[in-house]
Design an enzyme around this catalytic site. Structure first.
Site, PDB file in Angstrom:
ATOM      1  CG  ASP A  95      -1.982  -1.100   1.156  1.00 21.90           C
ATOM      2  OD1 ASP A  95      -3.089  -0.880   1.246  1.00 21.90           O
ATOM      3  OD2 ASP A  95      -1.743  -2.174   1.675  1.00 21.90           O
ATOM      4  CD  GLU A 120      -6.800   3.595   2.294  1.00 23.78           C
ATOM      5  OE1 GLU A 120      -6.821   2.734   1.275  1.00 23.78           O
ATOM      6  OE2 GLU A 120      -7.097   2.695   3.135  1.00 23.78           O
ATOM      7  CG  ASP A 183      -7.937   2.547  -2.453  1.00 24.95           C
ATOM      8  OD1 ASP A 183      -6.824   2.218  -1.626  1.00 24.95           O
ATOM      9  OD2 ASP A 183      -9.059   2.629  -1.769  1.00 24.95           O
ATOM     10  CB  ILE A 185      -3.721  -1.692  -2.071  1.00 24.72           C
ATOM     11  CG1 ILE A 185      -2.369  -2.142  -2.715  1.00 24.72           C
ATOM     12  CG2 ILE A 185      -4.486  -3.117  -2.088  1.00 24.72           C
ATOM     13  CD1 ILE A 185      -1.458  -3.391  -2.080  1.00 24.72           C
ATOM     14  CG  ASP A 186     -10.679  -0.246  -3.356  1.00 18.86           C
ATOM     15  OD1 ASP A 186     -10.783  -0.183  -2.160  1.00 18.86           O
ATOM     16  OD2 ASP A 186     -11.280  -0.510  -4.007  1.00 18.86           O
ATOM     17  CB  THR A 188      -5.615  -3.612   2.183  1.00 22.26           C
ATOM     18  OG1 THR A 188      -5.339  -2.288   1.380  1.00 22.26           O
ATOM     19  CG2 THR A 188      -4.224  -4.082   2.795  1.00 22.26           C
ATOM     20  CG  ASP A 335     -12.586   3.195  -0.352  1.00 22.59           C
ATOM     21  OD1 ASP A 335     -11.653   2.467  -0.717  1.00 22.59           O
ATOM     22  OD2 ASP A 335     -12.796   3.352   0.722  1.00 22.59           O
TER      23      ASP A 335
END
Ligand SMILES: Nc1ncnc2c1ncn2[C@@H]1O[C@H](COP(=O)(O)O)[C@@H](OP(=O)(O)O)[C@H]1O
Ligand SMILES: [Mg+2]
Ligand SMILES: [Mg+2]
Ligand SMILES: [Mg+2]
Length: 398
Positions: A95, A120, A183, A185-186, A188, A335
């Site tokens: 991330d 994020e 984001d 890593i959306d 996670t 998101d």
């Protein structure tokens, strides 16, 4: 008055129509060949006629590179790579590495742009004594990915550079000017499980999403409609991208030719399968099941993590996406921003539970009524009716 906020020790340029120019910081950046004030004025003058082609190319490059970093980490994820944030949600070295890389690539590829990033992650935990080992690992991952790509001639980034790049994402967004929304890593939780996740990057211009890119490294190139299980032989790795007024395209993450995609055109709910979060904690599965029943949907839900749901919907794998977070949860713009334009440019509609369009201009959070629903134009009226009835029933049973 136009204000360009340049982060990372680069100039903050403020000018009015006079034009009066103030440069509040010296032009120093490890990464950038920064804009001169004159370039900034020219950029502002042509603001309304932008085609966003350069920005889209930069976004695709940034998300693809970040996807490479994530793929490498997911293959050999160590327990020590996963940490818990203050809200108890997971965050991994990937991330942070993905956020640093995207920030780095955007600034390199768009040197004459103002650079505001709403993202994020932040570097708070990495600056603590306990975060030093993780920070070293992230710094190595970012440097290795840049070196393997080979298209940037920059000195090796230091840990401080990586922290700075991550913290570029602190912008508050809003309805004025341009803001990148990331984001890194959306999904996670899906990433840690070895399942679906996405790198989601969008650009807001005057509060509207004007482009979006979704890199989905584990999403099969073939349809996953009606069945979230797929064979290990399926080729995976999709890159979806959309630009306002120009449709949505998908290509493989390996760089095949893009194909234009379109949402399902079905009008018949009996043929319409629906997507929802894998994690029941993120969206009420009971409520979506009630909505699907009222609508007459026959197929079981397809549960996958992340904005890969928007990508899959944009190419017609299913016809509906339902998201009903539990009470008190506030949705964040990263998101949904990229996913929203990917699906709407493919002919879909995304609204809150009351049918209002999603408003990305209010800062880091979406301000919305209850949930998010996505489908095609034809199914939306009956879906909204089913949502209203199910919500009424849920309220009256309390
Ligand atoms: N209690 C909750 N309700 C709804 N969404 C939540 C949630 N907790 C976390 N999320 C969000 O759900 C996202 C994942 O969505 P999905 O369920 O579709 O995979 C997470 O993104 P991150 O993984 O980027 O943190 C997080 O922002
Ligand atoms: Mg997310
Ligand atoms: Mg995330
Ligand atoms: Mg998260």
């Amino acid at each position: 008055m136009v204000t360009i906020n340049c982060l990372r020790g680069v100039p903050k340029i403020t000018y009015t129509s006079t034009p009066k120019i103030t440069i509040s910081k010296p032009v120093v950046s490890l990464f950038s060949k920064r804009a001169s004030p004159l370039v900034a004025i020219v950029a502002a003058a042509s603001f309304s006629s932008m085609s966003y082609d350069t920005e889209l190319a930069a976004a695709k490059k940034a998300a693809s590179l970040a996807a490479r970093l994530c793929q490498k980490v997911q293959k050999a994820l160590l327990q020590s790579d996963v940490q818990s944030k203050s809200d108890k949600s997971p965050v991994t070295v990937a991330d942070y590495g993905s956020q640093a890389l995207v920030s780095f690539v955007l600034e390199r590829e768009l040197p004459s742009e103002s650079f505001s990033l709403v993202a994020e992650e932040d570097s708070g935990d990495l600056r603590k004594e306990s975060g030093q080992e993780t920070l070293q690992r992230i710094t190595k991952l970012v440097n290795d990915t840049i070196a393997n790509d080979g298209s940037f001639s920059v000195p090796t980034l230091t840990a401080a550079d990586v922290l700075g790049a991550i913290d570029c994402g602190k912008s508050d967004g809003g309805s004025h000017g341009r803001h990148w929304v990331l984001d890194p890593i959306d999904g996670t939780k899906g990433f840690v499980r070895g399942d679906q996740y996405a790198i989601a990057l969008a650009l807001l211009d005057e509060g509207k999403v004007v482009l979006g890119v979704l890199a989905c490294p584990n999403l099969p190139l073939a349809s996953i409609g009606g069945d979230s299980r797929h064979s290990s032989d399926d080729e995976v790795g999709c890159l979806f991208f959309a630009k306002v007024g120009a449709g949505t395209y998908m290509q493989s993450l390996d760089g095949s030719s893009p194909i234009k995609v379109h949402v399902s055109t079905t009008e018949n709910p009996e043929e319409a399968s629906f997507f929802e979060s894998f994690e029941a904690a993120h969206s009420s599965h009971d409520l979506s099941s009630s909505i699907a029943n009222k609508l007459g949907v026959k197929a079981p839900p397809v549960r996958i993590d992340s904005q890969a749901k928007y990508g899959a919907l944009s190419r017609g794998d299913g016809a509906i996406y339902l998201r009903f977070p539990h009470k008190g949860y506030r949705e964040k713009i990263w998101d949904h921003a990229a996913g929203c334009i990917v699906v709407t440019e493919a002919g879909g509609v995304a609204t809150d539970a009351a049918g209002n369009p999603l408003d990305f201009s209010k800062g880091r959070y979406l301000d919305l009524d209850t949930g998010i629903i996505v489908t095609n134009q034809k199914l939306m009226p009956s879906l909204l009716k089913a949502v209203r009835e199910s919500l009424d029933e849920a309220t009256s049973s309390l």
